[in-house]
Design an enzyme around this catalytic site. Structure first.
Site, PDB file in Angstrom:
ATOM      1  N   TYR A  42      36.788  35.476  39.317  1.00  0.00           N
ATOM      2  CA  TYR A  42      37.786  34.568  39.872  1.00  0.00           C
ATOM      3  C   TYR A  42      38.074  34.712  41.367  1.00  0.00           C
ATOM      4  O   TYR A  42      38.206  33.710  42.074  1.00  0.00           O
ATOM      5  CB  TYR A  42      39.080  34.776  39.079  1.00  0.00           C
ATOM      6  CG  TYR A  42      40.299  34.101  39.634  1.00  0.00           C
ATOM      7  CD1 TYR A  42      40.444  32.714  39.585  1.00  0.00           C
ATOM      8  CD2 TYR A  42      41.318  34.838  40.217  1.00  0.00           C
ATOM      9  CE1 TYR A  42      41.567  32.095  40.091  1.00  0.00           C
ATOM     10  CE2 TYR A  42      42.449  34.225  40.726  1.00  0.00           C
ATOM     11  CZ  TYR A  42      42.569  32.858  40.660  1.00  0.00           C
ATOM     12  OH  TYR A  42      43.670  32.247  41.164  1.00  0.00           O
ATOM     13  N   GLY A  64      44.464  35.941  50.438  1.00  0.00           N
ATOM     14  CA  GLY A  64      45.878  36.157  50.760  1.00  0.00           C
ATOM     15  C   GLY A  64      46.354  35.125  51.747  1.00  0.00           C
ATOM     16  O   GLY A  64      45.706  34.925  52.777  1.00  0.00           O
ATOM     17  N   CYS A  83      44.763  41.158  49.081  1.00  0.00           N
ATOM     18  CA  CYS A  83      44.463  41.155  50.503  1.00  0.00           C
ATOM     19  C   CYS A  83      42.974  41.009  50.810  1.00  0.00           C
ATOM     20  O   CYS A  83      42.128  41.200  49.950  1.00  0.00           O
ATOM     21  CB  CYS A  83      44.888  42.480  51.133  1.00  0.00           C
ATOM     22  SG  CYS A  83      46.601  42.845  50.872  1.00  0.00           S
ATOM     23  N   ASN A 114      43.302  46.886  51.570  1.00  0.00           N
ATOM     24  CA  ASN A 114      43.210  46.014  50.401  1.00  0.00           C
ATOM     25  C   ASN A 114      43.217  46.910  49.174  1.00  0.00           C
ATOM     26  O   ASN A 114      42.422  47.842  49.085  1.00  0.00           O
ATOM     27  CB  ASN A 114      41.911  45.194  50.448  1.00  0.00           C
ATOM     28  CG  ASN A 114      41.711  44.353  49.194  1.00  0.00           C
ATOM     29  OD1 ASN A 114      42.672  43.916  48.580  1.00  0.00           O
ATOM     30  ND2 ASN A 114      40.457  44.135  48.827  1.00  0.00           N
ATOM     31  N   GLY A 115      44.117  46.616  48.231  1.00  0.00           N
ATOM     32  CA  GLY A 115      44.205  47.427  47.017  1.00  0.00           C
ATOM     33  C   GLY A 115      45.630  47.900  46.807  1.00  0.00           C
ATOM     34  O   GLY A 115      46.552  47.461  47.498  1.00  0.00           O
TER      35      GLY A 115
END
Ligand code: SF4
Length: 470
Positions: free
Chosen positions: A252, A38, A12, A112-113
């Site tokens: 990445y 996302g 996310c 996020n996570g």
């Protein structure tokens, strides 16, 4: 690279703003710049001081929002979210921000996570009468807040955060306040900026650049920040733990123009490429990188070795995501539609092909084949990160260990499966050196768990299959 083909997906991206009359529009732009984090769903919740208003849906930011939607999203504070839906975790109910309405006021959460104790907390909460409307671990936070017994949101949230384990960069909004928090290990990135008098918060600093905001600082691990019309206040809900920011953000995930915890991502990747060249040189005529995320590392590798960098592969930017389906057959087609080898560059040459990481290995095999089909005499694969041998429990869908090629095969077996003339990975030490965190930040730890198996948090029995959510 192509997250959906590679099998390595960020979960996310989070954006938030307080104190701007165009909060919803700016959040929309912010989410655009976080789109790479996302693509399955996007949403915005806005407050005008009296009520929370929401618009969200499945798809890309552009698909979810049309100009007409913004007339219903007036307000000076907003949070936004882009989501990658993991296996079993898709569907509209899981698109964030999650919005909860109650007689005492509304509450919206963007996360996020991944919480490693979400399943056991859910179990416990259901036993106490909670009913969950989504399969998202984020909903646990809302239930904890509502059951905390405190009156003020700040206290409710602090109390809840103390119970959460795992990775979370959170933005929480009610009618009167915006709150942001980062887990005690700081696993995911979260930065604060200013746009005039307004405060902005984003998973990546590229969102600040897009809206013309200036970077102020990182949200600290274990910090809870409260922003309202009185300004910004920083509090702590946890003592300091060693920072363990995700190394894969540098390798990445993050955009090259972002700074993650004050280190520029392109610069880090280039230096990973240089480090790789020192550790794994090879005689070759040309260096090329898999677009887009491996190009910086390829430039670094070329610079270090003196072998010229060339654009040996190009990406077709106009392929819609509709072509990408998670079946083997269609994935094969997906690679061909998204990538082409430049025959004029690779024909008759000894090519060094730089990729940032390998998950299942199938994409690498297809790329090696593609380069050979275009006439490459030799293809030497060099990976600018160590082999991924362990699953991630912190919000990155690295599949399970059974699908990770490096967890199940030796270097030589992998080389053979890819059909490469040689294959080498960067070492863990090389990764740390390349990213260079210890040189630039005081709290300089980084998570290396998918390479080393050493997880920075406790791992609970119910986190063993983080993506097999019910
Ligand atoms: S396990 Fe790997 S992907 Fe997950 S947070 Fe740690 S470094 Fe990042």
């Amino acid at each position: 690279m192509f997250a959906e083909i590679k099998g390595l997906n960020e979960e996310c991206g989070v954006f938030a703003i307080w104190g701007h009359k165009d909060a919803a529009h700016l959040t929309y732009y912010g989410l655009h710049s976080l789109q790479h984090r996302g693509q399955e769903g996007a949403g915005i919740v806005v407050t005008d001081g009296e009520q929370l208003k929401v618009h969200k849906g499945l798809g890309l930011v552009n698909d979810v929002f049309s100009p007409n939607d913004f007339s219903a999203l007036s307000g000076h504070g907003a949070i936004g979210h882009v989501r990658y839906a993991t296996a079993g975790g898709g569907g509209f109910a899981n698109v964030q921000p999650l919005l909860f309405r109650s007689q005492t006021g509304s509450l919206a959460i963007a996360h996020n996570g991944n919480l490693v104790n979400a399943n056991s907390m859910k179990h416990q909460l259901e036993g106490q009468g909670s009913i969950f409307q989504s399969t998202s671990d984020t909903e646990v936070v809302a239930h904890l807040i509502k059951r905390s017994g405190f009156n003020k949101l700040e206290d409710q949230l602090r109390n809840s955060l103390e119970m959460l384990k795992g990775a979370y960069a959170l933005a929480v909004l009610n009618e009167k306040q915006l709150m942001v928090a980062l887990d005690p290990n700081g696993l995911r990135p979260l930065s604060i900026g200013r746009l005039g008098d307004a405060y902005v918060v984003a998973s990546e600093t590229c969102a600040f650049d897009l809206i013309g905001a200036t970077y102020e600082r990182e949200v600290e691990p274990g910090e809870l920040i409260i922003i309202d019309d009185e300004g910004l206040r920083s509090t702590r809900f946890s003592g300091s733990a060693t920072r363990a920011i995700c190394s894969m953000e540098y390798v990445y995930f993050a955009r090259p123009d972002s700074n993650v915890d004050e280190i520029n991502v392109h610069t880090a990747r280039k230096s990973l490429g240089k480090q790789l060249a020192i550790e794994a040189p090879v005689e070759a005529d040309v260096v090329t990188g898999v677009p887009d995320s491996s190009i910086s590392a390829a430039i670094g590798y070329a610079e270090q070795t003196g072998i010229p960098y060339e654009l040996g592969m190009i990406k077709n930017r106009y392929v819609g995501r509709t072509f990408i389906q998670p079946s083997q057959e269609l994935r094969e087609q997906g690679v061909k539609m998204k990538l082409s080898a430049v025959r004029g560059v690779v024909e008759g040459k000894r090519v060094v092909m730089i990729d940032d990481s390998i998950v299942r290995g199938t994409t690498s095999r297809r790329i090696v084949n593609m380069l050979r089909d275009a006439g490459a005499k030799e293809v030497h694969v060099r990976i600018s990160s160590p082999p991924i041998k362990n699953p991630c429990f912190y919000g990155i869908d690295t599949s399970n260990s059974g699908e990770l090629i490096a967890a199940n095969h030796s270097l030589e077996e992998m080389r053979e499966m890819m059909g490469a003339d040689s294959l080498e990975f960067l070492s863990t030490e090389g990764l740390k050196k390349g990213i260079g965190r210890s040189d630039t930040t005081s709290n300089c730890g980084q998570c290396l768990a998918c390479f080393t198996g050493e997880y920075p948090t406790e791992i609970y029995p119910d986190t063993l299959h983080p993506y097999a959510k019910v």
